[in-house]
Enzyme design. Structure first.
Site, PDB file in Angstrom:
ATOM      1  CE  LYS A 274      -3.738  -2.065   2.778  1.00  0.00           C
ATOM      2  NZ  LYS A 274      -4.874  -1.860   1.861  1.00  0.00           N
ATOM      3  NE  ARG A 348     -10.873  -9.411  -2.514  1.00  0.00           N
ATOM      4  CZ  ARG A 348     -11.090  -8.379  -3.333  1.00  0.00           C
ATOM      5  NH1 ARG A 348     -11.393  -8.600  -4.599  1.00  0.00           N
ATOM      6  NH2 ARG A 348     -11.026  -7.141  -2.887  1.00  0.00           N
TER       7      ARG A 348
END
Length: 498
Positions: A274, A348
């Site tokens: 990130k 996920r």
């Protein structure tokens, strides 16, 4: 803060402060004559043009003839606009900004001009209790404290519904404890709350008769939970799956409700790292797991008459020479293969295995998962609603109504084959990121591949509402504790034994 209820005020209460509630433009105020026998407050209304609009306040010190050193009047707004959310916010407003004055506060709660219900009074109490929480344990200089209501030791509520309110108090206190536990977990920095420390926090639920089972890395390997393990492999912190069971139903064999939480204790993004700006907020990427733990605490504390299982997958997502790479293909517990396109689409991957475990090993009546899953949900809905996805419209409607009732609002977004095909992979059964538009929807579509149509399932994306929100009338914390109140309402009003 202790809370009690009485039907009328007596001088033996010996309180330091009084709070009055004013319906906008209504001529009378409940308790005004007792609090202000010399009618000074009415003059203050005129001078300050105070009419009782929602959130407006007027304060008085040492009124001549008053039994209270401090008096505050808080506006509830217009009669037709006053609802349960109004009372929740009013509770927080009433205990705000009265530092240095009271130890004991009397609230004249039966505002004139409206019919005040037990539910509304208890929302008021919940708002007041929630407002008491602050996360300031790492300040060495206590003068930095932003908490303005630390000195309130006792809240005395005057209402005609005193008896019914007293019966409901433990329920409200249990909700507050669960919300505050969630806030505490989300607020903690990742160097303090790693996966092992999180497990120890969860084990404390055993004191409330919650059965806690912890599956370590070796057990996860045996189960074939390679999607979850792939996220964890870049970190020195071990992965865990934690199962919490509350069996409160008269029928202990009854199918439980299941609540699943994403527990990424820190998300650097992994190899797909990130941007440094805002990365510190990723200590809260375990917010879904935090909500599930807080919910289990609430249910056990209030002795909910239902069987509920909470399941959380705990990992840390870090870059290293051992971390998963874009292009890797892993075989999930379900046997389905996943191509890793983006290592920052890790939540996920964790949930894929946890949902499959939940479906096959627990076989619940329904599954609701919560996750700080996508940044895209903030773009879609802002910070006002969580995103809701479901394979069952009846369950979705129940969650929406529960959100409206608790001021933890959700907005349903679509699922469908048009979105599902966007996660098809050239090399595996699916890929973990579509890389394009509809990011929150395709993430939910990915999760849907790990549940079946026979089991009602809902996914709540809490990435925009879990943390970093502006402080509001009943929250002083960076972490919001979102979801505990919503899910407790869902359980109590739609599934729990009466």
């Amino acid at each position: 803060m202790n809370v009690s209820f009485i039907t009328q005020y007596t001088s033996s209460i010996d309180a330091d402060a009084a709070i009055l509630l004013q319906v906008e433009k209504f001529e009378k105020t409940f308790g005004l004559e007792l609090v202000d026998p010399n009618r000074i407050i009415k003059k203050g209304y005129l001078i300050e043009n105070f009419q009782g609009s929602f959130g407006s306040q007027i304060k008085f010190l040492y009124l001549e003839g008053s039994p209270f050193a401090f008096v505050k009047v808080v506006g509830l707004g217009k009669e037709q606009s006053i609802n349960d959310e109004t009372w929740l916010k009013a509770g927080g407003l009433c205990v705000s900004e009265i530092k240095n004055y009271p130890k004991k506060v009397v609230v004249f709660a039966d505002a004139l001009g409206i019919d005040v219900s037990t539910t509304q009074i208890m929302n008021f109490v919940l708002g007041a209790l929630l407002k008491q929480y602050s996360f300031e344990c790492y300040y060495t200089d206590k003068k930095k404290s932003k908490q303005k209501n630390k000195n309130i030791l006792e809240l005395v509520i005057i209402t005609k519904n005193a008896e019914n309110c007293q019966k409901e108090l433990k329920q409200v206190q249990a909700i507050c404890e669960g919300v505050n536990l969630t806030k505490e977990l989300v607020n903690e920095p990742a160097n303090i709350l790693g996966t092992e420390e999180f497990v120890e926090k969860i084990k404390k639920l055993e004191k409330l008769n919650v059965k806690v089972q912890v599956l370590d890395k070796e057990k996860l390997k045996e189960l074939g939970m390679n999607a979850l393990l792939s996220v964890a492999q870049g970190s020195s912190r071990p992965p865990y799956l934690v199962i919490m069971q509350w069996n409160g139903s008269d029928n202990k064999e009854e199918e439980p409700l299941a609540f699943v939480g994403k527990g990424v204790v820190f998300d650097s993004g992994g190899i797909s790292i990130k941007h440094s700006s805002g990365m510190e907020d990723m200590k809260a990427d375990m917010g879904g797991a935090g909500t599930v733990v807080g919910l289990m605490h609430t249910l056990a504390t209030r002795k909910a008459k239902i069987n509920v299982t909470g399941v959380v997958g705990l990992v840390e997502n870090m870059p290293s020479c051992h971390a998963q790479r874009p292009g890797d293909i892993v075989t999930s517990m379900s046997g389905q293969t996943i191509e890793v396109i983006n290592t920052d689409a890790e939540g996920r991957m964790v949930l894929a295995d946890v949902l499959w475990y939940c479906k096959t090993k627990i076989q619940p009546k329904l599954i609701v998962d919560l996750a700080t899953l996508t940044g895209a949900i903030r773009i879609a809905l802002g910070e006002q609603h969580a995103g809701l996805f479901s394979n069952n419209e009846a369950l979705a409607k129940q969650i929406i109504k529960s959100g409206e009732a608790t001021s933890e609002k959700v907005w349903q977004l679509p699922l469908g084959l048009e979105y599902d095909k966007l996660i098809d992979s050239k090399f595996a059964d699916m890929k973990n990121s579509s890389g394009g538009s509809a990011g929150s929807i395709t993430a939910a579509q990915f999760l849907k591949r790990f549940v079946d149509e026979k089991t009602p399932w809902a996914h709540i994306d809490i990435a925009a509402v879990c943390m970093g929100n502006k402080l509001n009338e009943f929250n002083n914390s960076w972490a919001s504790g979102f979801g505990v109140r919503l899910l407790n309402y869902l359980i109590k009003n739609y599934y729990e034994q009466k």
